[in-house]
Enzyme design. Sequence first.
Site, mmCIF file in Angstrom:
data_model
loop_
_atom_site.group_PDB
_atom_site.id
_atom_site.type_symbol
_atom_site.label_atom_id
_atom_site.label_comp_id
_atom_site.label_asym_id
_atom_site.label_seq_id
_atom_site.Cartn_x
_atom_site.Cartn_y
_atom_site.Cartn_z
ATOM 1 N N HIS A 246 18.319 51.795 35.306
ATOM 2 C CA HIS A 246 17.679 51.737 36.621
ATOM 3 C C HIS A 246 17.330 53.140 37.079
ATOM 4 O O HIS A 246 17.926 54.131 36.645
ATOM 5 C CB HIS A 246 18.587 51.054 37.648
ATOM 6 C CG HIS A 246 19.742 51.918 38.105
ATOM 7 N ND1 HIS A 246 19.663 52.741 39.214
ATOM 8 C CD2 HIS A 246 20.992 52.086 37.608
ATOM 9 C CE1 HIS A 246 20.816 53.365 39.373
ATOM 10 N NE2 HIS A 246 21.636 52.994 38.407
ATOM 11 N N CYS A 247 16.330 53.228 37.953
ATOM 12 C CA CYS A 247 15.983 54.506 38.573
ATOM 13 C C CYS A 247 16.320 54.389 40.058
ATOM 14 O O CYS A 247 17.268 53.706 40.438
ATOM 15 C CB CYS A 247 14.519 54.841 38.340
ATOM 16 S SG CYS A 247 13.366 53.585 38.946
ATOM 17 N N ILE A 248 15.549 55.007 40.921
ATOM 18 C CA ILE A 248 15.873 55.002 42.343
ATOM 19 C C ILE A 248 15.615 53.648 42.984
ATOM 20 O O ILE A 248 16.328 53.229 43.891
ATOM 21 C CB ILE A 248 15.066 56.098 43.072
ATOM 22 C CG1 ILE A 248 15.449 57.472 42.513
ATOM 23 C CG2 ILE A 248 15.325 56.068 44.573
ATOM 24 C CD1 ILE A 248 14.638 58.613 43.095
ATOM 25 N N ARG B 221 14.151 50.712 40.858
ATOM 26 C CA ARG B 221 13.782 49.660 39.913
ATOM 27 C C ARG B 221 14.839 49.406 38.834
ATOM 28 O O ARG B 221 15.490 50.327 38.360
ATOM 29 C CB ARG B 221 12.470 50.008 39.217
ATOM 30 C CG ARG B 221 11.338 50.316 40.179
ATOM 31 C CD ARG B 221 10.065 50.682 39.449
ATOM 32 N NE ARG B 221 8.990 50.997 40.393
ATOM 33 C CZ ARG B 221 7.703 51.033 40.090
ATOM 34 N NH1 ARG B 221 7.319 50.792 38.854
ATOM 35 N NH2 ARG B 221 6.805 51.321 41.008
#
Length: 389
Positions: free
Chosen positions: A29-31, A33
Site C-alpha cells: 500500500h502507499c498513502i 491505495r
Amino acid sequence: MAKKGNYDELAKKIIALVGGEANIANVTHCITRLRFNLKDESKADTEAIRSTPGVVGVTSANGQYQVIIGAEVTQVYEKVAAQLHNLEGGSAAPAKQEGSFVSRLIDTITGIFTPILPPLTAAGMLKAVLAILVAFKLVDSASSTYQVINFMADATFYFLPILLANSAAKKLGCNPYLAMMLGGILIHPNFVSMVTASKETGDAITVFGLPIYNATYSSSVIPILLGVLLMSKVEPLANKFAPKAVRFFTAPLITMLVVGIATLCVLGPIGYVISNILASAINGLGANDTLVPDGKGGFTVEDDYRIKYMNDHLVQVSEALHDGVDVMGYTAWGCIDLISCSTAEIKKRYGMIYVDLNSDGTGTLARWRKKSFDWYKEVIATNGESLKV
C-alpha cells in the site's frame, strides 16, 4: 470512508472481489491505495469494488491493480494482510508480470520502495524537527539530546540495505530473512572495520583468493538490490538440487555462500560504482544559491538558471493549452526554499525565496527574494505574455 469496526469486513470483501486469495500474488500500500499484483486481473470485479462502501475508486497501471481507499488505507491493508495466509513469511513465487519492460520495471521498483516509505518519512521528519529545535535554540547541537534524536533518524538510512532486502525479497520471490541476512553482511561492523584497515594499510581483503572491493554499503540501495536479484535465481536452484534429506540445512548454506561472496566481490562493487554515478547526477539537481547585494541594502540571488528552466517549462504548458489539453493549473516547487523531507538538508535550493538556514539548523531564518521571484511575479501579472518563446 470505512468505519473503524468495518475494516475486517471491507478487507474480506475486497479480497473476494479481486478474485480471492488464490488470485493475489502480492499486495502493498502507499498513502491512499492498496496495490495488488494479481495473477489474473480479469478475475477482478472492478465495478463491484468501485461500488463497495469504503472504496473511493479503482485503477490499473504498470502491472498493479490499485484499490483507492483514502486516509484509512493503512488500517484496511493490515486487515487484508492478516487474511492472506499464503503471503505470510517465507518466499513466494512472484506473479508473472505482463506488459512492457518499462511497466514491469516501474511495478518492481514501486513494490520494493513503497513498503519502506514509513521509516523513510519518519527519519526525514525527525531530522526536520531536530533542525527546527536547533534553529529556535531549544536544543544545542552539542547536547546528548541532539545526538540521540540524530542517530534515531540516521538508523533508517544506515540500515537501509536490510530494509530494502526485506521488501525486495518479497517482490522478487525469495526468502526475506535470507535477504536481510545479506543486507546485514554488507553493513556488518567487522566488514566495515576490515575495509577501513585495508584502506589504511593497503592490504587487500580476499575470500578464497577472490578480492573484495574496499567499499562500505550503509545507506546504499543498488548493491543490495543486485544481491537480492541474484538470490531470487540462486535460491530456487539450491532448493532444487540440494538432497531432500538435508535440504533444510544445505539450501540456505549454498544460497548464502554463493550470493554472499558474489555480492561482496562482484555485485556490491558494481552497485557501488553505479550509485556514485547516479549520486553525482542527482546532486547536480537543485542549486547552491549564493546571496549577492541587491543594491537596495538587502540581498538577492542571480538565479538565471532557474528562470530559464521555469520559462521553458511554462512555454510547453502554454503550447499544451493551445493544443486543447485540459491543464488545470501549474504549481512551482517550491515558492520558498524547503528542508528536504528525506534528508533534512537545505544545501540544494529550489525556491524563489532564499531562506537563511543551514543543514545543521543554524541561520537567522531571514528571507530574501531571488531574481526568479520578480520574474515569476511578472509572468503571473501578464498571464504568460512575458514568457520568452
